[in-house]
Design an enzyme around this catalytic site. Structure first.
Site, mmCIF file in Angstrom:
data_model
loop_
_atom_site.group_PDB
_atom_site.id
_atom_site.type_symbol
_atom_site.label_atom_id
_atom_site.label_comp_id
_atom_site.label_asym_id
_atom_site.label_seq_id
_atom_site.Cartn_x
_atom_site.Cartn_y
_atom_site.Cartn_z
ATOM 1 N N CYS A 140 101.705 22.612 41.894
ATOM 2 C CA CYS A 140 100.467 23.062 42.531
ATOM 3 C C CYS A 140 99.693 21.873 43.103
ATOM 4 C CB CYS A 140 99.647 23.895 41.548
ATOM 5 S SG CYS A 140 98.338 24.879 42.315
ATOM 6 N N ALA A 141 98.470 21.671 42.691
ATOM 7 C CA ALA A 141 97.662 20.561 43.190
ATOM 8 C C ALA A 141 98.080 19.216 42.594
ATOM 9 C CB ALA A 141 96.187 20.810 42.871
#
Length: 142
Positions: free
Chosen positions: A65-66
């Protein structure tokens, strides 16, 4: 306190504090995604030390994800090819390293994933790296 509250309110109990993990060896370290959690993990000196030690030993170092952009990008751990959550601010950090349309990328010992929708593929890639393709395929069928 070992209880941790996640971004959506879920509470989990950690086995120990991250500072207690620095002196240990790990087969794999996987960083979860989400904000602001990825920023908090980025700012952890203990995690930074763990990740650099792990990557230096060429052992499985993963983020989803991030986190590939926020954590790996901040600590110089991005490999030649990677993916992350497809938000412009994260993609900008990956720059030319970004592999378009790939849910998960393995570049050497570094594994990156795009986000929650590809978390199973991300997990199976870690299993494949640790235990082999046959075990990952077996688990995928289960």
């Amino acid at each position: 306190d070992l209880q941790v509250k996640m971004s959506r309110g879920l509470k989990i109990m950690a086995d120990c504090k991250i500072e207690d993990c620095v002196s240990k060896d790990w087969d794999a370290i996987a960083c979860p995604g989400g904000m602001p959690g990825a920023e908090r993990l980025r700012d952890s000196k203990a995690l930074e030390e763990l990740l650099k030690k792990q990557a230096g030993a060429e052992k499985v170092t993963a983020a989803v994800c991030a986190s590939p952009a926020v954590i790996f990008g901040s600590h110089g751990l991005l490999p030649g090819k990677a993916v992350c959550y497809p938000a412009p601010k994260f993609l900008e950090i990956l720059g030319e390293r970004c592999v378009a349309d790939a849910p998960v990328v393995q570049d050497g010992h570094i594994i990156t994933g795009t986000g929650p929708g590809t978390s199973l593929q991300f997990a199976l890639k870690i299993v494949e790296k640790l235990y082999g393709k046959e075990k990952a395929e077996e688990l995928a069928k289960a």
